[in-house]
Structures are given as C-alpha cells and as structure tokens.
Design an enzyme around this catalytic site. Structure first.
Site, PDB file in Angstrom:
ATOM      1  N   HIS A  61       0.634  -1.619   0.190  1.00 16.50           N
ATOM      2  CA  HIS A  61      -0.161   0.066  -0.169  1.00 16.50           C
ATOM      3  C   HIS A  61       1.280   0.997  -0.051  1.00 16.50           C
ATOM      4  O   HIS A  61       2.408   0.844   0.373  1.00 16.50           O
ATOM      5  CB  HIS A  61      -1.459  -0.143   0.607  1.00 16.50           C
ATOM      6  CG  HIS A  61      -0.229   0.020   2.306  1.00 16.50           C
ATOM      7  ND1 HIS A  61       0.604  -1.023   2.575  1.00 16.50           N
ATOM      8  CD2 HIS A  61      -0.888   0.979   3.655  1.00 16.50           C
ATOM      9  CE1 HIS A  61       0.592  -0.739   3.871  1.00 16.50           C
ATOM     10  NE2 HIS A  61       0.310   0.657   4.874  1.00 16.50           N
ATOM     11  N   HIS A  63       1.750   3.555   1.942  1.00 18.35           N
ATOM     12  CA  HIS A  63       2.359   4.710   3.166  1.00 18.35           C
ATOM     13  C   HIS A  63       3.977   4.961   2.651  1.00 18.35           C
ATOM     14  O   HIS A  63       4.763   3.617   2.135  1.00 18.35           O
ATOM     15  CB  HIS A  63       1.431   4.451   3.915  1.00 18.35           C
ATOM     16  CG  HIS A  63       0.121   4.303   4.784  1.00 18.35           C
ATOM     17  ND1 HIS A  63      -0.799   3.452   5.782  1.00 18.35           N
ATOM     18  CD2 HIS A  63       0.005   5.620   4.028  1.00 18.35           C
ATOM     19  CE1 HIS A  63      -1.829   4.099   5.550  1.00 18.35           C
ATOM     20  NE2 HIS A  63      -1.442   5.642   4.902  1.00 18.35           N
ATOM     21  N   ASP A  65       6.335   4.248   4.598  1.00 18.34           N
ATOM     22  CA  ASP A  65       7.037   3.353   5.241  1.00 18.34           C
ATOM     23  C   ASP A  65       6.975   1.741   4.553  1.00 18.34           C
ATOM     24  O   ASP A  65       7.643   0.700   5.332  1.00 18.34           O
ATOM     25  CB  ASP A  65       6.834   3.229   7.140  1.00 18.34           C
ATOM     26  CG  ASP A  65       4.946   2.571   7.214  1.00 18.34           C
ATOM     27  OD1 ASP A  65       4.517   3.219   6.543  1.00 18.34           O
ATOM     28  OD2 ASP A  65       4.673   1.753   8.169  1.00 18.34           O
ATOM     29  N   HIS A  66       6.043   1.313   3.828  1.00 11.71           N
ATOM     30  CA  HIS A  66       6.266   0.612   2.576  1.00 11.71           C
ATOM     31  C   HIS A  66       6.571   0.589   0.652  1.00 11.71           C
ATOM     32  O   HIS A  66       6.842  -0.558   0.718  1.00 11.71           O
ATOM     33  CB  HIS A  66       4.315  -0.166   2.749  1.00 11.71           C
ATOM     34  CG  HIS A  66       4.402   0.159   4.136  1.00 11.71           C
ATOM     35  ND1 HIS A  66       3.858  -1.926   4.526  1.00 11.71           N
ATOM     36  CD2 HIS A  66       3.840   0.544   4.739  1.00 11.71           C
ATOM     37  CE1 HIS A  66       3.994  -1.958   5.769  1.00 11.71           C
ATOM     38  NE2 HIS A  66       3.575  -0.103   5.936  1.00 11.71           N
ATOM     39  N   HIS A 144      -7.459  -1.855   6.072  1.00  8.96           N
ATOM     40  CA  HIS A 144      -6.468  -0.030   6.266  1.00  8.96           C
ATOM     41  C   HIS A 144      -6.759   0.661   5.316  1.00  8.96           C
ATOM     42  O   HIS A 144      -7.920   1.421   4.933  1.00  8.96           O
ATOM     43  CB  HIS A 144      -4.851  -1.129   6.229  1.00  8.96           C
ATOM     44  CG  HIS A 144      -3.503  -0.130   6.603  1.00  8.96           C
ATOM     45  ND1 HIS A 144      -4.211  -0.145   7.720  1.00  8.96           N
ATOM     46  CD2 HIS A 144      -2.451   0.507   6.136  1.00  8.96           C
ATOM     47  CE1 HIS A 144      -2.264   0.668   8.066  1.00  8.96           C
ATOM     48  NE2 HIS A 144      -1.958   1.360   6.424  1.00  8.96           N
TER      49      HIS A 144
HETATM   50 ZN   LIG Z   1       3.247   0.961   7.791  1.00  8.78          ZN
HETATM   51 ZN   LIG Z   2       0.288   1.783   6.275  1.00 11.15          ZN
END
Ligand SMILES: [Zn+2]
Ligand SMILES: [Zn+2]
Length: 245
Positions: A61, A63, A65-66, A144
């Site tokens: 996804h 975000h 941090d991904h 999410h």
């Molecule tokens: Zn995350």
């Molecule tokens: Zn996330």
C-alpha cells in the site's frame, strides 16, 4: 527451498531503532521484495543483499514506510549498479503514478532519465493473480486506510507459499486469505489496544487457532511490541533475521 530475510521490521516510526517494512525473499528462480520502506536501501547494503538480486518489488500500500524507498532503489540501480536486467514493480492500482509523484516530491523526478534497465509497473487488484519474476502473486483487500489502496498477498515462490498481511486491522476473511501458507508474515503494530487499521498481539492470540499457516512471524512491531520480541509464544521478526523455508 526459499529464504526470507527481514530487512525492516518496525512500524512507520522506526520503533526500537529498527528499519521500516521490507522483506527480501530469495527463491530458486529469483528474488523479490515485499514492500520497500524508506530505509530499505541502507538495509540491503548493510545486510549484503545486492539490489540486482531483486527481480520484483511487491508493494502492499501507499504509505511511506512501505513504498518510500522505491525512488532511491531505482536511482541506486541506475547510478551505482548500472543494472541491465528488468525490474517489475507490482502493487495496488495507481502504483506507477504514486511512485512517480513520490519521486518528484523528493526532488528527483524519474521522468527524462536514460534508464539502463526496463522498469515494468503492474497493477494487481484484490482477487486477481498473475506471475511476476520468480513468483505467482495473488492479492486480497485488507482493513487499512482506504486512501493508501491497501492489499495483502499470497505468493507462491518455488514450492513455498508465503502470505503477507501488509498493514491491516482484523477482518473476518483474513484466515481464508492466508490459509495453507507455509509462512504467514503478519503485522502486529500494537500490544493490547485494538485499532481499526492495525493488529495487536491480543487480537492475534484470540484468533491464532484460525490461522492455518506453517509458521507465523509477526512484523511491523510498534514500540511496545518491539520490547516483547522473543518473550512471547508467537515468533517475532527482527531486522536481519533470516528464515529458511
Ligand atoms: Zn506501515
Ligand atoms: Zn500503512
């Protein structure tokens, strides 16, 4: 036989001084990254994993941090490695435009560069599956933030089946989506509190019997969970941890 190396295992905020989400899986026919958080390049360098080993980057996804580490991965592949073999970037709908927008916002647009290797962006929607590099990949919807187009995956890599939750809260179909996996890498951001968009150890304990997987490893560990590592009955990941399947 496949090998899984956890590059980054923290929540979005680097809890416990660890890196953001990234998992490298090496199969007999090639390698792939599950997510590529902002700290991924440093992690690969530190762990001695060459970017050239990554045939597919699979994003859960949008975000940071991904998927925040993709622009640097691409620039390093071009300017440091002079990569020549193709790279597939697979993710939820909008994968290509999100990566381009991110790179431009970070100050180095991807457009107009002379790439030494082909980059193939491929959208994979929940319920669909296709083969990419060394793997067969199937996507499922997760619970999410919807604006981040969240998905989890079931991946057949050689003889092994790896399931990955991405970021998610608990939802009724999760056990069906990950059923009969050899390894289920599941997010566990929290210890006790229950949130709509993230899982807690308490919830996973409650549902543990419903999860049909050979091995369950928790990642995306928040501050409290990072202190629980190795002290609870469910296995927890750590940066640099290697698992053979
Ligand atoms: Zn995350
Ligand atoms: Zn996330």
């Amino acid at each position: 036989m496949s090998e899984v190396v956890f590059i980054g295992t923290s929540d979005a905020f680097g809890a416990g001084g660890r890196r953001q989400s990234a998992i490298f899986a090496r199969g007999e026919r090639g390698g792939m990254l599950f997510d590529c958080g902002g700290t991924t390049n440093g992690g690969l360098n530190q762990l001695g994993i060459e970017r050239g080993e990554v045939d597919v980057i699979l994003i859960s996804h949008f975000h940071g941090d991904h998927f925040g580490g993709i622009p640097a991965f691409l620039y390093a592949s071009l300017y440091t490695d002079a990569r020549t073999h193709p790279l597939e970037i697979v993710g939820p709908p909008e994968i290509e435009s999100r990566v381009h927008t991110l790179a431009a916002a970070l100050g180095h647009s991807l457009a107009g560069r002379k790439w030494t290797f082909p980059i193939h962006y491929r959208e994979l929607r929940a319920g669909e599956h296709f083969s990419a590099g060394p793997a067969q990949i199937e996507a499922f919807a997760t619970q999410h933030q919807p604006e981040a187009n969240p998905q989890g995956y079931r991946v057949q890599l050689g003889r092994e089946r790896i399931a990955y939750s991405g970021d998610t809260g608990w939802f009724e179909d999760l056990p069906i989506r990950i059923a009969s996996s050899d390894l289920f890498v599941c997010e566990c951001t929290l210890h006790g509190a229950a949130l709509d968009f993230h899982l807690s150890l308490e919830e996973l304990r409650e549902h543990r019997d419903e999860l049909d997987c050979g091995r369950l490893i928790l990642t995306h560990l928040g501050e409290e969970m990072s202190h629980q590592r190795g002290q609870i009955e469910i296995e927890t990941a750590d940066d640099g941890m290697t698992v053979k399947l």
